[in-house]
Design a protein around this motif. Structure first.
Motif, PDB file in Angstrom:
ATOM      1  N   VAL A   1      -4.876  11.637  -3.495  1.00  0.00           N
ATOM      2  CA  VAL A   1      -3.939  11.543  -4.613  1.00  0.00           C
ATOM      3  C   VAL A   1      -4.674  11.178  -5.905  1.00  0.00           C
ATOM      4  N   LEU A   2      -5.557  10.193  -5.841  1.00  0.00           N
ATOM      5  CA  LEU A   2      -6.291   9.774  -7.033  1.00  0.00           C
ATOM      6  C   LEU A   2      -7.218  10.883  -7.537  1.00  0.00           C
ATOM      7  N   GLY A   3      -7.859  11.604  -6.611  1.00  0.00           N
ATOM      8  CA  GLY A   3      -8.717  12.710  -7.018  1.00  0.00           C
ATOM      9  C   GLY A   3      -7.927  13.806  -7.704  1.00  0.00           C
ATOM     10  N   GLY A   4      -6.739  14.099  -7.177  1.00  0.00           N
ATOM     11  CA  GLY A   4      -5.885  15.089  -7.819  1.00  0.00           C
ATOM     12  C   GLY A   4      -5.469  14.659  -9.212  1.00  0.00           C
TER      13      GLY A   4
ATOM     14  N   LYS B   1       0.826  -1.209   0.000  1.00  0.00           N
ATOM     15  CA  LYS B   1       0.000   0.000   0.000  1.00  0.00           C
ATOM     16  C   LYS B   1       0.857   1.254   0.000  1.00  0.00           C
ATOM     17  N   LEU B   2       1.929   1.236   0.780  1.00  0.00           N
ATOM     18  CA  LEU B   2       2.807   2.398   0.845  1.00  0.00           C
ATOM     19  C   LEU B   2       3.514   2.621  -0.478  1.00  0.00           C
ATOM     20  N   PHE B   3       3.996   1.553  -1.093  1.00  0.00           N
ATOM     21  CA  PHE B   3       4.678   1.678  -2.387  1.00  0.00           C
ATOM     22  C   PHE B   3       3.727   2.245  -3.440  1.00  0.00           C
ATOM     23  N   LEU B   4       2.501   1.738  -3.482  1.00  0.00           N
ATOM     24  CA  LEU B   4       1.538   2.223  -4.472  1.00  0.00           C
ATOM     25  C   LEU B   4       1.198   3.685  -4.222  1.00  0.00           C
TER      26      LEU B   4
ATOM     27  N   LEU C   1       1.660   6.594  -6.928  1.00  0.00           N
ATOM     28  CA  LEU C   1       0.564   7.462  -7.357  1.00  0.00           C
ATOM     29  C   LEU C   1       0.878   8.931  -7.092  1.00  0.00           C
ATOM     30  N   THR C   2       1.575   9.204  -6.005  1.00  0.00           N
ATOM     31  CA  THR C   2       1.980  10.585  -5.718  1.00  0.00           C
ATOM     32  C   THR C   2       2.923  11.100  -6.799  1.00  0.00           C
TER      33      THR C   2
END
Length: 334
Positions: free
Chosen positions: A287-290, A9-12, A16-17
């Motif tokens: 992050v995904l919304g951005g 989860k942290l890597f993803l 994404l960031t």
């Protein structure tokens, strides 16, 4: 849930960031005025006052920042609303919060000729709050109390009401129509850093509130009886969550107008990737919304170039099929 372990989860999230950062940089580089990455780099390191440098630093940079911040705000607001209402269709757009915020701004422009950015912000907060409490009151009426279906119907009714009132004001006042028409379609074109400066403290406060509420929301989604049994003050949690949603939705609308579907699509995508833990859903939604709004804004520049499509139209094209899919599945999953 595709990613289960903490490290995955942290890597993803980091990946994404980085995608968000690249999307924002691309938003600065690409558009009607032809620029490239080298010119963009020079604009921020060796500014010379040329038209291209001015466009990059005063037009596209604020636009990229606003797109990322508005997208993150709407996505987090949708995630919080879906968790609290157990309604997969909950979002600021569907529940009329965006429409309420937009109506209050248009009313102020049309009736009182308000033009202050700070005033827009406070009016949007007031409209968002009015719409949220009206939907809650209408949805709670009856013997069954609040249910996902009643909330959705109440939200659709209030959204239609505020939208109709907004259109009525614009028909009466053509000057106001010219001033806010493109904004009402959901657009960040031409927005300056001043617009961001007037709203970012409230959005930052809402982000912090949501981060602190995330563990409590996890407990609350297990059921109010369970939450109370574990010593949680559910009323306080809901009150702070509602305040955060109002700040997020109202702040986003004051800057960009009512942009729909970001708050529906993104929380579902976040849960699909990392599950139902809101300690992860909230940063993933941000992050995904951005990313979604930034990429949609870039695409909006090229559809009918040299003119631009409001970014709200692009998100509607993406979100409408998803909305239909979720509605057909029913309310079994939140």
């Amino acid at each position: 849930m595709l990613f289960k372990s903490f490290s995955q989860k942290l890597f993803l999230l980091i990946a994404l960031t980085l995608i968000l950062v690249v999307s924002m940089c691309s938003s600065i580089v690409y558009g009607y005025a032809r620029t490239d990455w080298a010119l963009a780099y020079q604009a921020f390191t060796e500014f010379n006052g040329s038209n291209e440098h001015i466009i990059l630093t005063t037009v596209r940079l604020p636009r990229a920042l606003i797109a990322a911040l508005v997208g993150a705000s709407l996505a987090i607001a949708g995630a919080i609303m879906q968790a609290l209402t157990k309604n997969p269709l909950a979002s600021p757009g569907v529940f009329g919060i965006n429409a309420g915020a937009g109506f209050f701004v248009v009313a102020a422009v049309s009736i009182f000729h308000v033009s202050s950015l700070a005033a827009y912000t406070w009016l949007a907060f007031l409209g968002a709050a009015a719409a949220a409490f009206t939907v809650y009151f209408v949805g709670a009426m009856g013997r069954e109390g609040l249910t996902p279906v009643k909330l959705t119907l109440a939200g659709a009714a209030i959204a239609a009401l505020f939208s109709s009132l907004t259109q009525g004001l614009l028909v009466i006042d053509e000057a106001a129509l010219d001033q806010v028409l493109f904004w009402l379609a959901g657009s960040i074109q031409g927005r300056k850093l001043e617009a961001l400066a007037s709203v970012w403290p409230y959005l930052a406060a809402a982000f912090i509130i949501c981060a602190f509420l995330a563990p409590k929301i996890n407990i609350l989604t297990m059921g109010e009886d369970v939450a109370r049994g574990l010593g949680q003050k559910t009323g306080t949690v809901k009150l702070f969550a509602a305040a955060a949603v109002i700040l997020l939705a109202g702040g986003a609308v004051s800057v960009s107008g009512p942009i729909s579907f970001v708050g529906i699509v993104i929380p579902h995508l976040a849960r699909y990737l990392i599950g139902n833990d809101h300690r992860w859903i909230i940063p993933y939604s941000a992050v995904l919304g951005g990313i979604l709004l930034t990429v949609s804004d870039i695409a909006a520049r090229y559809v009918i170039m040299p003119e631009e499509v409001p970014v709200g139209v692009m998100t509607a094209l993406i979100g409408t099929p998803f909305f239909i899919y979720i509605a057909r599945k029913g309310f079994d999953q939140a």
